[in-house]
Design a protein around this motif. Structure first.
Motif, PDB file in Angstrom:
ATOM      1  N   UNK A 146       0.869  -1.178   0.000  1.00  0.00           N
ATOM      2  CA  UNK A 146       0.000   0.000   0.000  1.00  0.00           C
ATOM      3  C   UNK A 146       0.904   1.225   0.000  1.00  0.00           C
ATOM      4  N   UNK A 147       0.563   2.208  -0.820  1.00  0.00           N
ATOM      5  CA  UNK A 147       1.319   3.453  -0.880  1.00  0.00           C
ATOM      6  C   UNK A 147       0.398   4.574  -0.426  1.00  0.00           C
ATOM      7  N   UNK A 148       0.828   5.337   0.564  1.00  0.00           N
ATOM      8  CA  UNK A 148       0.007   6.418   1.122  1.00  0.00           C
ATOM      9  C   UNK A 148       0.706   7.759   0.943  1.00  0.00           C
ATOM     10  N   UNK A 149      -0.080   8.779   0.628  1.00  0.00           N
ATOM     11  CA  UNK A 149       0.434  10.138   0.489  1.00  0.00           C
ATOM     12  C   UNK A 149      -0.291  11.069   1.436  1.00  0.00           C
ATOM     13  N   UNK A 150       0.393  12.157   1.826  1.00  0.00           N
ATOM     14  CA  UNK A 150      -0.166  12.994   2.885  1.00  0.00           C
ATOM     15  C   UNK A 150       0.174  14.464   2.688  1.00  0.00           C
ATOM     16  N   UNK A 151      -0.587  15.285   3.389  1.00  0.00           N
ATOM     17  CA  UNK A 151      -0.278  16.709   3.450  1.00  0.00           C
ATOM     18  C   UNK A 151       0.958  16.996   4.291  1.00  0.00           C
ATOM     19  N   UNK A 152       1.481  15.991   4.986  1.00  0.00           N
ATOM     20  CA  UNK A 152       2.717  16.188   5.746  1.00  0.00           C
ATOM     21  C   UNK A 152       3.956  16.103   4.851  1.00  0.00           C
ATOM     22  N   UNK A 153       3.739  16.077   3.531  1.00  0.00           N
ATOM     23  CA  UNK A 153       4.804  16.108   2.525  1.00  0.00           C
ATOM     24  C   UNK A 153       5.606  14.808   2.473  1.00  0.00           C
ATOM     25  N   UNK A 154       4.973  13.726   2.843  1.00  0.00           N
ATOM     26  CA  UNK A 154       5.641  12.433   2.741  1.00  0.00           C
ATOM     27  C   UNK A 154       4.753  11.438   2.008  1.00  0.00           C
ATOM     28  N   UNK A 155       5.412  10.458   1.419  1.00  0.00           N
ATOM     29  CA  UNK A 155       4.743   9.301   0.829  1.00  0.00           C
ATOM     30  C   UNK A 155       5.405   8.070   1.431  1.00  0.00           C
ATOM     31  N   UNK A 156       4.588   7.128   1.871  1.00  0.00           N
ATOM     32  CA  UNK A 156       5.125   5.939   2.543  1.00  0.00           C
ATOM     33  C   UNK A 156       4.655   4.681   1.823  1.00  0.00           C
ATOM     34  N   UNK A 157       5.571   3.729   1.705  1.00  0.00           N
ATOM     35  CA  UNK A 157       5.280   2.440   1.090  1.00  0.00           C
ATOM     36  C   UNK A 157       5.202   1.400   2.203  1.00  0.00           C
ATOM     37  N   UNK A 158       4.106   0.641   2.218  1.00  0.00           N
ATOM     38  CA  UNK A 158       3.847  -0.314   3.291  1.00  0.00           C
ATOM     39  C   UNK A 158       3.737  -1.724   2.720  1.00  0.00           C
ATOM     40  N   UNK A 159       4.131  -2.692   3.525  1.00  0.00           N
ATOM     41  CA  UNK A 159       3.981  -4.102   3.181  1.00  0.00           C
ATOM     42  C   UNK A 159       2.754  -4.642   3.909  1.00  0.00           C
ATOM     43  N   UNK A 160       1.809  -5.204   3.156  1.00  0.00           N
ATOM     44  CA  UNK A 160       0.579  -5.704   3.771  1.00  0.00           C
ATOM     45  C   UNK A 160       0.846  -6.823   4.776  1.00  0.00           C
ATOM     46  N   UNK A 161       1.945  -7.515   4.627  1.00  0.00           N
ATOM     47  CA  UNK A 161       2.250  -8.608   5.550  1.00  0.00           C
ATOM     48  C   UNK A 161       2.827  -8.111   6.868  1.00  0.00           C
ATOM     49  N   UNK A 162       3.338  -6.899   6.866  1.00  0.00           N
ATOM     50  CA  UNK A 162       3.896  -6.333   8.097  1.00  0.00           C
ATOM     51  C   UNK A 162       3.743  -4.809   8.032  1.00  0.00           C
TER      52      UNK A 162
END
Length: 494
Positions: free
Chosen positions: A381-397
């Motif tokens: 899952x890739x999430x973007x935010x108004x905090x000026x960051x984008x984070x890539x997440x692993x669904x398994x962890x």
């Protein structure tokens, strides 16, 4: 005693030498302070085809660069003299240790450590002082791999969302604040169809995975499902839209007159949806199809996401738990998973794979509004935010992100290429940047006084099967843009 006298004498001489050199540098610096002004006067007297304002700005910038490097040179000289002084002092002290020299024992380690510290300080200072200058003049190669192909102009207000059909014929869809959604020919830029069934801003558009059906979400608190049939026009040769100078020139309101052309005046129009979904008590900000296309999920400012059955229009589940308004929702391409994002700085993963259990996981990786969260084909899952960051997440962890991308502006609705796993980030500051899944920056889409978005970029969408344009962006400048991304060249540059 003789040794101490010699040491103090050497230290005194080194101090006087350093002081005299520093004064010499200051005198030189003071006498040359007027040099940029003199050069400016000389250059302004020469013939030039550049406008006076542009020439003045260039002269100011080059003057700043000269002063930066001059200060850097002075600091460099001072640090080198400190190193020399330290070496002289260590050499003098070495004579007092039982006749030992600097090639043995702890004194060598001390001298090496002190010298390496000053050397590291010098390198760090140099890099920090020159990084801005170098980045300002770094020639970007993204223009060669990211080229503007077509502009889609016809909406009368900002465009919130852009998508590409999953079935033939492949067309572009846009959702606008002017209460309409439009379908476009990707090759010609001509409007093929206009949907005018909403009574509020159209905030989202998504296409059915196998049928010519569209799903739109609106500020009128409803989501509409409507069928369409379009016929593609014969493509015409496109003019070369490339430019030679990447100017960061802002546009005045007069420039938006070019975007007011009503390219949709002759479009066929659909006014009535085939299905209306209306269980929300607030703006419906986004909607998406679950895998298979028999159910849809909607996200609303009433802090809930609703799951509907398409055939019966009935509400199947109301997904509650967010503390503030929802901003986006997305479904997994192959599994019954839904992710919703919210202004409460979280995004939630809803699992409908087991009909008897509807689990939910909450993720708190951001410090400001999560503007969007999207699935990839894999387990990310890739999430973007108004905090000026984008984070890539692993669904398994999902305890912590596997990659974090830090930017200089708030991030809006992101998209991930299915085949190449490249993330496209649209920003409030009109930029669109491309990153890989590990957080490495690949390119920035060209933005100048002749191409690119003139206002905030709201959304991006990849098209995997279209040879003409494979990335689309839309913004509050009332236009959508199709880009051709040379993926092999982009990855080779990485």
């Amino acid at each position: 005693m003789p040794v101490e006298s010699g040491t103090s004498s050497a230290a005194r001489q080194a101090k006087q030498k350093r002081k005299s050199h520093s004064l010499s540098i200051r005198r030189t610096n003071s006498t040359e302070q007027d040099r940029p002004a003199m050069q400016r006067d000389v250059l302004e007297g020469q013939d030039s085809k550049l406008p006076s304002a542009v020439r003045h700005n260039l002269l100011e910038l080059f003057g700043q660069i000269e002063r930066e490097f001059e200060n850097l040179y002075i600091e460099n000289v001072e640090l080198r003299r400190e190193i020399d002084t330290l070496n002289e002092r260590l050499a003098a002290e070495g004579q007092t240790i039982d006749g030992g020299d600097l090639s043995r024992g702890p004194l060598k380690a001390k001298a090496s450590h002190s010298t390496s510290q000053l050397s590291q300080k010098l390198k760090t200072t140099y890099k920090a002082s020159t990084s801005k200058i170098v980045s300002s003049f770094k020639t970007t190669t993204s223009r060669a791999v990211c080229q503007l192909v077509k502009e889609y102009v016809g909406h009368r207000d900002g465009i919130w969302d852009v998508r590409v059909t999953r079935t033939q014929p492949i067309v572009l869809g846009t959702a606008s604040a002017d209460h309409t959604a439009m379908l476009w020919s990707i090759e010609t830029g001509k409007c093929l169809l206009k949907y005018v069934g909403h009574a509020g801003s159209v905030n989202s558009i998504k296409f059915h995975p196998t049928e010519q059906v569209a799903l739109t979400a609106s500020g009128d608190q409803t989501a509409h499902i409507w069928r369409f049939m379009v016929q593609l026009p014969t493509p015409q040769p496109t003019a070369d839209t490339s430019v030679s100078v990447d100017d960061e020139i802002d546009f005045s309101d007069k420039d938006e007159a070019d975007c007011d052309g009503d390219g949709s005046s002759e479009c066929p129009t659909i006014r009535i949806p085939s299905t209306t979904l209306k269980s929300h008590q607030g703006v419906v900000i986004a909607a998406d199809w679950l895998v298979g296309g028999k159910q849809v999920v909607t996200a609303s400012w009433d802090r809930a996401a609703n799951l509907y059955d398409v055939e019966t229009s009935e509400l199947v589940h109301s997904l509650t738990g967010h503390d503030q308004e929802l901003t986006h929702c997305c479904t997994h391409p192959t599994q019954r998973l839904v992710v919703t994002s919210s202004r409460d700085t979280t995004f939630r993963l809803w699992d409908f794979r087991d009909p008897s259990i509807h689990s939910v996981n909450v993720f708190q990786g951001h410090t400001d509004t999560v503007t969007s969260a999207v699935f990839t084909v894999g387990d990310n899952v890739v999430s973007g935010s108004d905090d000026r960051t984008v984070k890539v997440w692993d669904l398994k962890n999902m305890r912590s992100p596997i990659a974090t991308i830090r930017t200089d502006s708030a991030v809006n609705r992101i998209s991930v290429s299915v085949s190449q796993r490249i993330i496209a980030l649209p920003h409030d500051n009109r930029q669109v940047r491309l990153f890989d899944m590990s957080g490495v920056r690949l390119a920035r889409l060209p933005r100048s006084n002749r191409q690119g978005h003139r206002r905030m970029v709201c959304c991006s969408a990849w098209s995997e099967d279209n040879p003409t344009c494979n990335l689309f962006t839309c913004g509050f400048d009332r236009q959508a843009i199709g880009w051709n991304i040379n993926i092999p060249a982009l990855l080779q540059e990485k």
